[in-house]
Motif scaffolding. Structure first.
Motif, mmCIF file in Angstrom:
data_model
loop_
_atom_site.group_PDB
_atom_site.id
_atom_site.type_symbol
_atom_site.label_atom_id
_atom_site.label_comp_id
_atom_site.label_asym_id
_atom_site.label_seq_id
_atom_site.Cartn_x
_atom_site.Cartn_y
_atom_site.Cartn_z
ATOM 1 N N GLU A 227 0.834 -1.276 0.011
ATOM 2 C CA GLU A 227 0.084 -0.016 -0.112
ATOM 3 C C GLU A 227 0.960 1.332 0.119
ATOM 4 O O GLU A 227 0.284 2.420 -0.320
ATOM 5 N N LEU A 228 2.230 1.015 0.373
ATOM 6 C CA LEU A 228 2.929 2.266 0.636
ATOM 7 C C LEU A 228 3.096 3.299 -0.764
ATOM 8 O O LEU A 228 2.961 4.471 -0.551
ATOM 9 N N PRO A 229 3.188 2.548 -1.834
ATOM 10 C CA PRO A 229 3.388 3.461 -3.069
ATOM 11 C C PRO A 229 2.327 4.316 -3.548
ATOM 12 O O PRO A 229 2.253 5.573 -3.754
ATOM 13 N N GLU A 230 1.056 3.624 -3.221
ATOM 14 C CA GLU A 230 -0.003 4.146 -3.391
ATOM 15 C C GLU A 230 -0.291 5.324 -2.264
ATOM 16 O O GLU A 230 -0.799 6.510 -2.796
ATOM 17 N N ARG A 236 1.484 13.038 -2.572
ATOM 18 C CA ARG A 236 1.731 14.034 -3.465
ATOM 19 C C ARG A 236 0.525 14.558 -3.892
ATOM 20 O O ARG A 236 0.361 15.742 -4.129
ATOM 21 N N ARG A 237 -0.627 13.637 -4.052
ATOM 22 C CA ARG A 237 -1.840 14.444 -4.680
ATOM 23 C C ARG A 237 -2.430 15.387 -3.880
ATOM 24 O O ARG A 237 -2.747 16.586 -4.153
ATOM 25 N N ALA A 238 -2.440 15.021 -2.366
ATOM 26 C CA ALA A 238 -2.926 15.822 -1.514
ATOM 27 C C ALA A 238 -2.130 17.307 -1.326
ATOM 28 O O ALA A 238 -2.688 18.340 -1.082
ATOM 29 N N ALA A 271 0.240 11.274 7.269
ATOM 30 C CA ALA A 271 0.154 10.332 8.272
ATOM 31 C C ALA A 271 0.104 9.056 8.034
ATOM 32 O O ALA A 271 0.383 7.813 8.796
ATOM 33 N N ARG A 272 -0.749 8.739 7.100
ATOM 34 C CA ARG A 272 -0.849 7.345 6.604
ATOM 35 C C ARG A 272 0.315 6.806 5.958
ATOM 36 O O ARG A 272 0.723 5.433 6.347
ATOM 37 N N VAL A 273 1.133 7.526 5.317
ATOM 38 C CA VAL A 273 2.574 7.172 4.803
ATOM 39 C C VAL A 273 3.409 6.928 6.015
ATOM 40 O O VAL A 273 3.986 5.834 6.298
ATOM 41 N N ARG A 274 3.356 7.942 6.920
ATOM 42 C CA ARG A 274 4.411 7.583 8.232
ATOM 43 C C ARG A 274 3.902 6.316 8.953
ATOM 44 O O ARG A 274 4.782 5.430 9.257
ATOM 45 N N ASP A 275 2.551 5.953 8.942
ATOM 46 C CA ASP A 275 2.228 4.837 9.615
ATOM 47 C C ASP A 275 2.621 3.480 8.774
ATOM 48 O O ASP A 275 3.042 2.401 9.394
ATOM 49 N N LEU A 276 2.392 3.451 7.666
ATOM 50 C CA LEU A 276 2.838 2.252 6.763
ATOM 51 C C LEU A 276 4.435 2.201 7.223
ATOM 52 O O LEU A 276 4.890 0.973 7.138
ATOM 53 N N GLU A 277 5.189 3.263 6.896
ATOM 54 C CA GLU A 277 6.801 3.128 6.974
ATOM 55 C C GLU A 277 6.884 2.542 8.295
ATOM 56 O O GLU A 277 7.964 1.889 8.395
ATOM 57 N N ARG A 278 6.041 2.936 9.423
ATOM 58 C CA ARG A 278 6.526 2.528 10.873
ATOM 59 C C ARG A 278 6.245 1.031 10.952
ATOM 60 O O ARG A 278 7.204 0.299 11.584
#
Length: 395
Positions: A227-230, A236-238, A271-278
């Protein structure tokens, strides 16, 4: 004298006296434990005076006493003494069936005793397969002996336990290997096999308890990586949307509410990106810890060899890897069995502390050297000193 005059009374009387003296000597030899000499003298006495009932019956009398002693020796498990007495009885009465039977029983008892000692030593040295094989030989010789049955059952139990321990260790190792490679179904199957061998084992139970959480973490990490790439693209879109709304807000074409919504959307996407990376980072950290733990486990202590009374300066393996030799400041060389961890030979140096020890290429000879400036050569098999080599002027 009797050949010259077969009726000479003095010669005949002397012959009877001599027979009586020889018979008395036979009795004396028997009482002193000289069975062979007693039998020889009894036969000689009978030959000298076959008409005298006491002399004539002496071989029979000694034979019965010998057989009685042989039976007593058998009851006391003195098989050598029993065989010796029965063999002498057989010399006195060549066709005595009881003597032959006692000899056979003594030989069988001696053989049983030898095998019994071998079995006990094999059990002590934890060579359980060898102990079982020899115990079976023992049982074939004496199937009704209670001690033999006990040893046979003990050897069987230990062989089963050793096999179970070996299979358990193999299943556990396979489970850990599969777990490290994230083959969780295989890891769980191997742990279940280990628990069938040793139900309730704490190590296997702990490993099984860790498989499902590990699988869940990996599944979560896999989904996060997918899910991370999406999520990054959405972030980026946001960000782009936030920039557009900010530009419109500056132009007066967008309200504060629109700007706040765009900012909240960008913050949520990041925040979603950070959660996935964590999640991914945590999974990788756990992988590293698990790999480090496995690496440490490879270097656990195998055996501790204790016995030297001072500093150990030299340790060396034999060419076949089955034996270790060590030398130290206590002036001794010790030879150890690698499998059992036992000291099998203690070689005492007649000089000062030792600093070095080495095996010959064939593993039959050991060389030691130390503060006395002398090299000593030893027989590994017997522990005897073979020779010394002198000439050094220092250690």
């Amino acid at each position: 004298a009797l050949k010259l005059d077969a009726r000479d009374t003095r010669a005949l009387e002397f012959k009877r006296e001599l027979a009586a003296a020889v018979a008395a000597g036979a009795e004396k030899e028997y009482d002193g434990g000289g069975y062979a000499e007693a039998a020889r003298l009894a036969l000689l006495a009978r030959k000298l005076d076959p008409e005298n009932p006491d002399v004539k019956n002496l071989p029979e009398k000694l034979s019965q006493r010998l057989l009685s002693d042989a039976r007593d020796a058998l009851r006391k498990r003195d098989y050598d003494g029993a065989a010796r007495a029965a063999e002498q009885a057989l010399l006195l009465r060549k066709d005595d069936a009881e003597a032959r039977n006692l000899i056979e029983r003594a030989r069988k008892g001696r053989k049983i005793e030898t095998i019994l000692t071998t079995v006990q030593k094999a059990l002590k040295d934890k060579r359980y397969a060898e102990a079982l094989a020899r115990a079976l030989d023992l049982w074939r010789l004496s199937p009704d002996d209670a001690e033999v049955k006990r040893l046979l059952e003990e050897a069987k139990r230990l062989v089963r336990a050793e096999r179970t321990e070996r299979e358990f260790a193999a299943a556990l190792a396979a489970a850990r290997h599969a777990l490290n490679e994230r083959r969780y179904a295989e890891a769980e199957k191997n742990v279940q096999q280990a628990l069938q061998l040793k139900p309730g084992d704490p190590t296997a139970t702990e490993l099984l308890a860790g498989i499902r959480p590990a699988r869940a973490r990996d599944d979560t990490a896999a989904r996060a990586e997918k899910e991370l790439p999406e999520a990054k693209a959405a972030a980026r879109r946001a960000d782009a949307q936030l920039e557009r709304v900010r530009a419109l807000f500056e132009e007066g074409a967008a309200s504060k509410t629109d700007l706040a919504k765009a900012r909240a959307g960008a913050n949520a996407a990041h925040a979603r990106v950070r959660d996935l990376e964590r999640v991914i980072r945590r999974a990788r950290e756990l992988d590293m810890r698990r790999a480090a733990a496995e690496e440490v486990a490879r270097f656990r202590k195998y055996k501790v060899l204790k016995g030297h009374r001072a500093t150990v300066w030299s340790v060396v393996f034999s060419p076949d890897g089955k034996t270790v030799a060590s030398a130290g400041s206590d002036g001794t060389v010790r030879i150890w069995n690698v499998d059992t961890g036992r000291c099998v030979r203690l070689l005492r140096e007649p000089g000062k502390p030792l600093s070095c020890v080495a095996f010959s290429p064939d593993g039959e000879t050991l060389a030691s050297a130390g503060a006395d400036q002398t090299i000593w050569l030893w027989s590994v098999r017997t522990g005897k000193r073979l020779r010394s080599l002198s000439g050094h002027q220092n250690w």
